[in-house]
Every structure is written in structure tokens, then in C-alpha cells.
Design a protein around this motif. Structure first.
Motif, PDB file in Angstrom:
ATOM      1  N   ASP A 198    -101.807  50.293  47.701  1.00 14.66           N
ATOM      2  CA  ASP A 198    -101.771  49.520  48.941  1.00 14.66           C
ATOM      3  C   ASP A 198    -101.044  48.189  48.733  1.00 14.66           C
ATOM      4  N   GLY A 199    -100.481  47.660  49.806  1.00 17.80           N
ATOM      5  CA  GLY A 199     -99.784  46.374  49.730  1.00 17.80           C
ATOM      6  C   GLY A 199     -99.849  45.674  51.071  1.00 17.80           C
ATOM      7  N   ILE A 200     -99.562  44.380  51.075  1.00 13.37           N
ATOM      8  CA  ILE A 200     -99.646  43.571  52.301  1.00 13.37           C
ATOM      9  C   ILE A 200     -98.717  44.132  53.384  1.00 13.37           C
ATOM     10  N   TYR A 201     -97.443  44.328  53.021  1.00 16.67           N
ATOM     11  CA  TYR A 201     -96.471  44.809  54.006  1.00 16.67           C
ATOM     12  C   TYR A 201     -96.862  46.196  54.529  1.00 16.67           C
ATOM     13  N   CYS A 235     -97.786  47.304  58.437  1.00 13.43           N
ATOM     14  CA  CYS A 235     -97.149  48.417  59.152  1.00 13.43           C
ATOM     15  C   CYS A 235     -98.201  49.396  59.684  1.00 13.43           C
ATOM     16  N   ARG A 236     -99.200  49.672  58.846  1.00 16.24           N
ATOM     17  CA  ARG A 236    -100.233  50.642  59.234  1.00 16.24           C
ATOM     18  C   ARG A 236    -101.026  50.149  60.443  1.00 16.24           C
ATOM     19  N   HIS A 237    -101.343  48.832  60.452  1.00 21.80           N
ATOM     20  CA  HIS A 237    -102.153  48.291  61.548  1.00 21.80           C
ATOM     21  C   HIS A 237    -101.338  48.053  62.823  1.00 21.80           C
ATOM     22  N   SER A 238    -100.033  47.782  62.663  1.00 27.53           N
ATOM     23  CA  SER A 238     -99.230  47.448  63.847  1.00 27.53           C
ATOM     24  C   SER A 238     -98.467  48.651  64.397  1.00 27.53           C
ATOM     25  N   GLY A 239     -98.380  49.720  63.582  1.00 30.07           N
ATOM     26  CA  GLY A 239     -97.634  50.903  64.020  1.00 30.07           C
ATOM     27  C   GLY A 239     -96.138  50.770  63.834  1.00 30.07           C
ATOM     28  N   SER A 240     -95.699  49.700  63.110  1.00 28.64           N
ATOM     29  CA  SER A 240     -94.248  49.547  62.891  1.00 28.64           C
ATOM     30  C   SER A 240     -93.797  50.496  61.775  1.00 28.64           C
ATOM     31  N   GLU A 241     -92.509  50.819  61.760  1.00 31.24           N
ATOM     32  CA  GLU A 241     -91.971  51.757  60.781  1.00 31.24           C
ATOM     33  C   GLU A 241     -92.044  51.163  59.382  1.00 31.24           C
ATOM     34  N   ASP A 245     -91.105  41.963  64.177  1.00 32.22           N
ATOM     35  CA  ASP A 245     -90.568  42.198  65.527  1.00 32.22           C
ATOM     36  C   ASP A 245     -91.537  43.022  66.378  1.00 32.22           C
ATOM     37  N   ILE A 246     -92.313  43.891  65.718  1.00 34.83           N
ATOM     38  CA  ILE A 246     -93.251  44.772  66.445  1.00 34.83           C
ATOM     39  C   ILE A 246     -94.561  44.054  66.750  1.00 34.83           C
ATOM     40  N   ILE A 247     -94.939  43.108  65.858  1.00 32.97           N
ATOM     41  CA  ILE A 247     -96.255  42.442  65.987  1.00 32.97           C
ATOM     42  C   ILE A 247     -96.166  41.353  67.052  1.00 32.97           C
ATOM     43  N   LYS A 248     -96.790  41.596  68.171  1.00 35.63           N
ATOM     44  CA  LYS A 248     -96.722  40.641  69.282  1.00 35.63           C
ATOM     45  C   LYS A 248     -97.934  39.701  69.314  1.00 35.63           C
ATOM     46  N   LYS A 249     -99.067  40.127  68.725  1.00 35.79           N
ATOM     47  CA  LYS A 249    -100.242  39.250  68.655  1.00 35.79           C
ATOM     48  C   LYS A 249    -100.855  39.400  67.261  1.00 35.79           C
ATOM     49  N   PRO A 250    -101.609  38.376  66.780  1.00 29.67           N
ATOM     50  CA  PRO A 250    -102.147  38.419  65.408  1.00 29.67           C
ATOM     51  C   PRO A 250    -102.929  39.699  65.124  1.00 29.67           C
ATOM     52  N   LEU A 251    -102.730  40.262  63.929  1.00 27.73           N
ATOM     53  CA  LEU A 251    -103.406  41.506  63.550  1.00 27.73           C
ATOM     54  C   LEU A 251    -104.870  41.264  63.154  1.00 27.73           C
ATOM     55  N   GLU A 252    -105.173  40.036  62.701  1.00 22.90           N
ATOM     56  CA  GLU A 252    -106.545  39.634  62.335  1.00 22.90           C
ATOM     57  C   GLU A 252    -107.213  40.611  61.361  1.00 22.90           C
ATOM     58  N   SER A 258     -99.410  36.282  60.237  1.00 22.94           N
ATOM     59  CA  SER A 258     -99.706  37.113  61.415  1.00 22.94           C
ATOM     60  C   SER A 258    -100.911  38.040  61.180  1.00 22.94           C
ATOM     61  N   MET A 259    -101.304  38.214  59.896  1.00 26.12           N
ATOM     62  CA  MET A 259    -102.405  39.125  59.570  1.00 26.12           C
ATOM     63  C   MET A 259    -103.760  38.412  59.483  1.00 26.12           C
ATOM     64  N   LEU A 260    -103.749  37.083  59.727  1.00 27.23           N
ATOM     65  CA  LEU A 260    -104.965  36.294  59.535  1.00 27.23           C
ATOM     66  C   LEU A 260    -105.734  36.042  60.820  1.00 27.23           C
ATOM     67  N   LYS A 261    -107.044  35.993  60.679  1.00 28.88           N
ATOM     68  CA  LYS A 261    -107.902  35.543  61.783  1.00 28.88           C
ATOM     69  C   LYS A 261    -107.829  34.016  61.832  1.00 28.88           C
ATOM     70  N   ALA A 262    -108.090  33.426  63.002  1.00 27.50           N
ATOM     71  CA  ALA A 262    -108.169  31.961  63.100  1.00 27.50           C
ATOM     72  C   ALA A 262    -109.321  31.510  62.196  1.00 27.50           C
ATOM     73  N   PRO A 263    -109.194  30.345  61.514  1.00 26.01           N
ATOM     74  CA  PRO A 263    -108.153  29.324  61.612  1.00 26.01           C
ATOM     75  C   PRO A 263    -106.968  29.526  60.659  1.00 26.01           C
ATOM     76  N   LYS A 264    -106.598  30.771  60.370  1.00 25.63           N
ATOM     77  CA  LYS A 264    -105.372  31.069  59.615  1.00 25.63           C
ATOM     78  C   LYS A 264    -105.386  30.424  58.216  1.00 25.63           C
ATOM     79  N   ARG A 265    -106.352  30.858  57.396  1.00 26.21           N
ATOM     80  CA  ARG A 265    -106.441  30.308  56.027  1.00 26.21           C
ATOM     81  C   ARG A 265    -105.443  31.032  55.126  1.00 26.21           C
ATOM     82  N   LEU A 266    -104.274  30.420  54.967  1.00 29.74           N
ATOM     83  CA  LEU A 266    -103.238  30.957  54.082  1.00 29.74           C
ATOM     84  C   LEU A 266    -103.002  29.929  52.973  1.00 29.74           C
ATOM     85  N   VAL A 267    -103.111  30.374  51.724  1.00 31.58           N
ATOM     86  CA  VAL A 267    -102.848  29.492  50.581  1.00 31.58           C
ATOM     87  C   VAL A 267    -101.643  30.062  49.843  1.00 31.58           C
TER      88      VAL A 267
END
Length: 718
Positions: free
Chosen positions: A288-291, A295-301, A328-335, A358-367
Motif C-alpha cells: 500500500d502507498g499514499i498515492y 486513487c482507491r478512495h477517490s476513484g481516480s485512475e 484533478d479528480i479530488i474535488k473535496k477532502p478525502l478525510e 487533501s487526504m487529511l481531516k480538519a485541522p489538517k495535521r501535516l508534518v
């Protein structure tokens, strides 16, 4: 002068904790480290964390039981429980015991700032304090047999690093002055984190946090401990740790596992805390990987490397194109996650960090952690305002604006000694490189902002650190601890050697490795051999490996003879050979950089070649040998000898904005197709020159406009 350093974890008592910090910070002459909500301790009843722990070299360990409000309850029982728990934790460390006696002094205080009459509520033998009487109480405490070494070991034990920092297997040494003995001493000396590292681990930022630092400043350890700390504090959160170098996976797993067991007594829940490759692929949890998950959650190719290369171009363009396609496919956060931690962010394009965001829930904790000079892709990360975009009103979604909690800079380098690190910077930037003909600087690249040199731990020895001015820069004892270099003469720490040919280079490296293992008391996993060119690593390392095999010394090519996630083979007693990409994030006592002449040249792609050399040198936590042959080595030897003559100071004329712009163009990275086109154009220019020289073509044969434009450009005017 007051130098109490505060690390603010979570303890659920924010108001009283702020009052304690305020009070301690105003006690004149007091120094030490104060942690809130730390350490965590494994107990039979489950996880337990201390409200606040204060460490002081003259007083020992002061534990705080903090009361928010006016009900102190059975505070004496709480104090007994607190001391017993911490004492049992510290007693596990043999270095802190003399017989059955615990060496560090333990004190405990209940701090209740909302209570005025603390004297009326106090129980005998159980200190109770508010803001008024705490200073006198603290100053009255002491540690009878205070000892600096015991204090250092106690700090390490409280930080839970003594077991985490241990080397991969037990180090046996017989000779007190061997390289192995020196390495053991070095490893023991860095078993504590400094204040900035500690803060980066424990303080949780609601939003995006950036950790910048040199190679060897502890970014990977800080990220691993931060992930583990968040997981023990918030076991229900979904947390992902990702990185570019596949061989980092095992290191992250070991660090996180050790920390969680020491803190909570339990292994991590690997379904909640996931260590993922950046790209990933179908085929189960291990792949498994982030990208792939996005793709799996958003349905993008989903594009694998081959498909992405065909669609978007080779090298770093493939992954960048794949991430942009998903975005381009992800229109709202995947959370999908509560927190994502990214190591080696300099090797990712902005699109990957945007995908994480785009994959984070609010408050978007990205380090995200990075070192600009270890960037091997030729692209640079933009500032956060540009990276994460704006809201509907045009305001930046992310801005650090001088907030040291959101933008942590790790200045101290705990891996490389001063001579090794300065050598890496001098060669990486081309500080002492001879300028090519008709060029006014030999520099290969330079920081856009001069102040960044001071931020990464250099200071001005003389001159002026500004564009267009002369400056001499040096490392300080504070940012390059002296113990990292005092164990060996400088000529032993770093050597750059030119050989007549590749055969002699390889024979010498093989002989040296044999000596390291047989006489110097180094283990197989203390040695790394790095070929800077990742493409030719298998072929160029084969000869040395063959010689070693003939002498009964086992070796492996990381990621080729091993699983992609494996770098060292400590279990087999095998020396690691590697290309530069797999070397990233790893370290060893002795590093051999072979075929270093490949890192010199002219024109396009030179900055990437020099970054490879920088990254290879900075893998060393002890000694480094940079070897090669041919004309390319002459330049590197000249630069190194000049650096030594200047006593490992970086003396340069800082480039102007115009020169910086030229450096970016001249030494930029090019694709194979772009290189071919550039060579074709150079060839055409040579043909034109020869035709003019031979008289086959006269200057008058060129139209007036072309002739005037050529003269203008060759004169250096746009």
C-alpha cells in the motif's frame, strides 16, 4: 539568566500548566528542561503520563502533579503513585543505579494555582504550592550528589531515547582506541535529544508543521518519535508515515515500535499507525502507498511507474504527473487520516504534499521534514503559502509567519563532525571550484536567501552575509558538537583521494574494508560503499564485491540482493553497497564514496551531481573516504585542499540575484531528450564557429539582425 526550556505536550490541564510555565520562567537563575504531558509510562493499569516533569542539573527530577481548580483530593496518594511509577521506570536503567540505590534525586510537588491557602491544606511531607510559594520551594530543593553524567543519562531515560538510539546490534570492542571503540562512545554521547528536537516531537500543532534541518540533525528520528507519541496519546487517530527512500521503512518501524513499547507497554496498532511508501501499488497491506490509497478512495485512475513514465515523462515527472492527475479528480477532502508525516519532502514534488493535504481531516495535521541540499531531483519546494493555495477570499490556507512551533529548524548536526559537514557543503555548493572560462563564479548553486546559512547553524567569521558581498562562514561548537570530531585527527575523519584508474581505486577500497573489519573493530553494518550514480551502481560495485568475496567477506547490493525495504543485513554480517538513492536516510561509521569523479563536470545537471556527492558524504557518522580517478577527481581534490587551507571555513563572494538566476539555468537538471537537444544546438554553434574561422561563411552572410543579436548575447547582455 533564566534558561528553562519548555516542551508543551498535552496533559488536559491547560490553564494551570500555563501558570506553572509562567512561574518557572520567572525564577531567577533557574535552568533545565520542563516537559508537559511527558513522559508516558506503561503501568499494569494502562498508559500513564506525568502532568509535568522538570529536569535540573542541581536539583534532579521534579515531578509535578497539577491541579486545575480548587479540589486537591487525595494529592498525597497521587504524589506517592507518581514517584513510584517514575522510579520504577528509571530503575530499569543500570547506569542510573549504584547497587540498589537510584542515583538521580526525585522530588514531587502538587501545583494548584487556583488555591490561595495552600498552607492550610498541606499534608506533612507532601509539598503543595501555588504561584506565590513555588519559587521558594523550588530553590530549596537540591540533589546532594549531583553528577553531570548521571544527569545526562537521566535526561536520556526520561526522554525514552536510551533504548531507541541503541545501534542495531551489541557492539563488542577489545581495543580502547580502535575505530569501533570510538564509534561506541559516539553512539552513547547522542542518546539525548536537544530542546528543538524535543519540542518538535512532543508539541502538537493544529495544522501544517514544517521541520527543516541538515543531514544528521535528527529529522527522521523526530518524525518517528512524533508519530509514536501521537499514537500513544491518541490511539483512535489514523496516522500515516511516508517517505521517498524504500529502505527507510524498516528504520521507521523499529523506532516507532521501540518507543511505543517503552512508553505504553504495548506494540503500536499498525492498522491505525501506518508506515506507507509514497507511491504504492495493488497487492495487499505491505504494498500500500499514499498515492495508491488516494486513487482507491477517490476513484481516480492509478498509474504505476511504467504507465506514469509513458504518460507524463520519466524521472521525477512520472510521480508528479500521477499525483496531479489524482488531484484533478479530488474535488473535496478525502478525510482518510488525522495526521500524515512526510520525511524527505525535498524529493517530492509539491503535488504529492498537496495530495497528502487533501487526504487529511480538519485541522489538517501535516508534518513534513526536508533538507534542501539533499534534493536529488533538481526541483525546489515552494513556500507554504504557494504550496497549499488560498481560500475563497484569497487568503493563504497555510502560513508559518515566523511561528517557531510551525516552522522548526534543527540547527545541530549530530551525525557529521564539523570537518565532514563543511566538506560536504563546500563540494555540494562548489565554494572553492575554479570558475570555468568566461564565467565569473565557480559556484554550482547557492541558497536564494543568505540568512539560511545562519539558520542551519553557520555563523559569519568575517565579511557580510548578503548578496554580492564577501563572506567567511564557519560552524560553531554549539551547532557542531566538538565530541563528534575530537575522537580522531581531521586527516582521519575525511579523506579525498585520486587514483590512477578504477582498478587501483577498487583494490584500495577492498583492502581498507578488510582492515576495518579485521583490525579496526568495525562491524559489517558500520560500513557503507556508495556509488553516486544510481544507474551504474550494480556494475561499478561488482569488482570490489568480487575482491571481498575472495577474501571471505560477504556483501550485498541494497534493494537488489535484498528486499526493497532492506538496507543493512546485520543478521548475515554483510557490507552494504548502494547507489545514492537507497543510501538516503541511512548512516554508518565508515562511508566510502567511490567513482566520485562522476560528480564533477560542466553545465547542465551539475547541481544534481554535486547534491549526490553532498548526500553521500553526509551518510557518515564517523569517517568518510571520497575516492575516484580521472580529471574529474582533480577538481574535487583541489577544492578540498583549498578548504583545508582555509581551516574548514567557507569563503566566498555571495552571488547577486543576476548570478543566482544564471546558476539555476546553467546547472539545471535536464531530461535525456533535453540534453540531446542541447548537445545538438552546441554542435550547430561549433559548426558555425568553424565555418566563420575557415572563411566558408562570412559574418556578412548573416543578416544584420542575427549578427547584432549574437554579438549582444556573447557580450553577456540580454
Amino acid at each position: 539568566m533564566n534558561t528553562v526550556e519548555f516542551t508543551r505536550g498535552t496533559n488536559g490541564k491547560p490553564v494551570a500548566s500555563a501558570a506553572l510555565e509562567e512561574t518557572l520562567s520567572h525564577i531567577i537563575g533557574l535552568d533545565g528542561s520542563c516537559f508537559f504531558g511527558y513522559p508516558l509510562i506503561a503501568t499494569p493499569e494502562g498508559k500513564f503520563f506525568v502532568d509535568a516533569t522538570f529536569l535540573n542539573p542541581d536539583k534532579g527530577v521534579i515531578l509535578f502533579d497539577i491541579v486545575e481548580g480548587q479540589d486537591v483530593g487525595a494529592y498525597g496518594e497521587r504524589q506517592d503513585d507518581l514517584v513510584n511509577k517514575i522510579e520504577s521506570k528509571l530503575r530499569l536503567h543500570k547506569d542510573l543505579m549504584r547497587g540498589r540505590i537510584l542515583l538521580p534525586q526525585l522530588h514531587v510537588v502538587t501545583f494548584a494555582p487556583a488555591i490561595n491557602d495552600v498552607e492550610g491544606l498541606k499534608e506533612d511531607g507532601y509539598p503543595l504550592a501555588n504561584e506565590k510559594n513555588l519559587p521558594a520551594l523550588i530553590l530549596g530543593l537540591n540533589w546532594e550528589n549531583a553528577d553531570d553524567e548521571v544527569y545526562r543519562l537521566t535526561t536520556s531515560a526520561v526522554e525514552s531515547l536510551s533504548s531507541i538510539r541503541k545501534s542495531r546490534s551489541k557492539r563488542e570492542v577489545a581495543k580502547p582506541d580502535s575505530l569501533g571503540a570510538k564509534l561506541k562512545k559516539l553512539e552513547d554521547s547522542i542518546a539525548t535529544l536537544d530542546y528543538r528536537q524535543n519540542r518538535a516531537v512532543v508539541e502538537t500543532v493544529e495544522g501544517v508543521q514544517r521541520i527543516r534541518g541538515l543531514a544528521g540533525s535528527g529529522k527522521t528520528i523526530v518524525l518517528a518519535l512524533k508519530a509514536a507519541y501521537l499514537h500513544t496519546q491518541q490511539p483512535d487517530w489514523r496516522i500515516a508515515v511516508t517517505f521517498n527512500t524504500r529502505s527507510l521503512k524498516g528504520q521507521f518501524k523499529r523506532l516507532i515500535n521501540n518507543f511505543c513499547i517503552e512508553q505504553s507497554g504495548e506494540e503500536p496498532d499498525w492498522t491505525k499507525l501506518r508506515i506507507l511508501n509514497a507511491w504504492g501499488a495493488p497487492g495487499g497491506v505491505e504494498r500500500d502507498g499514499i498515492y495508491y490509497e488516494a486513487c482507491r478512495h477517490s476513484g481516480s485512475e492509478f498509474y504505476d511507474f511504467r504507465a506514469a513514465s509513458q504518460r507524463f515523462g520519466g524521472n521525477n515527472k512520472a510521480f508528479d504527473g500521477a499525483c496531479k492527475s489524482a488531484l484533478d479528480i479530488i474535488k473535496k477532502p478525502l478525510e482518510i487520516y488525522d495526521t500524515i508525516l512526510v520525511d524527505e519532502a525535498q524529493d517530492f514534488s509539491p503535488s504529492f504534499l498537496q495530495l497528502c493535504y487533501s487526504m487529511l481531516k480538519a485541522p489538517k495535521r501535516l508534518v513534513y521534514a526536508y533538507d534542501e541540499l539533499q534534493n536529488l531531483s533538481g526541483t525546489s519546494l515552494p513556500p507554504p503559502e504557494d504550496l497549499f493555495g488560498t481560500d475563497e477570499k484569497g487568503n493563504a490556507l497555510v502560513s508559518f509567519a515566523g511561528d517557531q512551533r510551525r516552522d522548526v529548524i534543527l540547527q545541530k548536526c549530530y551525525r557529521n563532525s564539523r570537518p565532514v559537514l563543511v566538506t560536504a557543503h563546500a563540494l555540494g555548493f562548489g565554494i572553492y571550484r575554479m570558475p570555468p572560462k568566461m564565467v565569473d563564479t565557480g559556484l554550482v548553486q547557492m541558497f536564494e536567501q543568505p540568512s539560511l546559512w545562519e539558520e542551519i547553524g553557520y555563523r559569519v567569521h568575517s565579511g557580510d552575509l548578503s548578496k554580492g558581498a564577501f563572506v567567511s562562514l564557519e560552524r560553531t561548537d554549539e551547532t557542531s558538537p566538538i565530541f563528534l570530531e575530537s575522537h580522531s585527527p581531521i586527516d582521519q575523519l575525511v579523506q579525498i583521494i585520486k587514483f590512477p584508474n578504477e582498478i587501483e581505486q577498487n583494490a584500495w577500497v577492498a583492502r581498507e574494508i578488510e582492515k576495518n573489519l579485521a583490525e579496526d573493530e568495525l562491524r559489517h553494518d558500520d560500513v557503507i560503499v556508495i556509488n553516486p550514480d544510481p544507474v551504474s551502481a550494480r556494475e561499478r560495485c561488482a569488482s570490489i564485491r568480487k575482491i571481498l568475496f575472495g577474501r571471505g567477506i560477504q556483501s550485498h547490493l541494497a534493494g537488489v540482493d535484498t528486499d526493497a525495504d532492506v538496507f543493512f543485513r546485520s543478521d548475515l554480517g554483510s557490507v552494504t553497497f548502494t547507489g545514492i538513492f537507497r543510501a538516503k536516510g541511512n548512516e554508518a561509521g565508515m562511508v566510502y564514496v567511490i567513482n566520485a569523479q562522476d560528480c564533477d563536470g560542466l553545465g547542465a545537471g551539475l547541481s544534481t551531481l554535486r547534491n549526490r556527492l553532498f548526500t553521500a558524504i553526509t551518510r557518515s557518522k564517523g569517517w568518510v573516504r571520497v575516492v575516484g580517478f580521472g580529471p574529474g577527481m582533480d577538481a574535487l581534490v583541489y577544492e578540498f585542499e583549498t578548504l583545508k587551507r582555509n581551516n574548514f571555513k567557507l569563503n566566498m563572494q555571495y552571488p547577486t540575484d543576476e548570478q543566482l538566476s544564471k546558476l539555476r539555468i546553467v546547472h539545471r537538471d535536464l531530461s535525456m531528450h533535453e540534453k540531446q537537444r542541447l548537445e545538438q544546438k552546441k554542435y550547430t554553434a561549433q559548426e558555425l564557429t568553424q565555418a566563420l574561422e575557415s572563411g566558408e561563411l562570412n559574418a556578412e552572410d548573416l543578416d544584420a539582425e542575427t549578427r547584432a543579436r549574437l554579438l549582444q548575447l556573447l557580450g553577456g547582455n540580454k
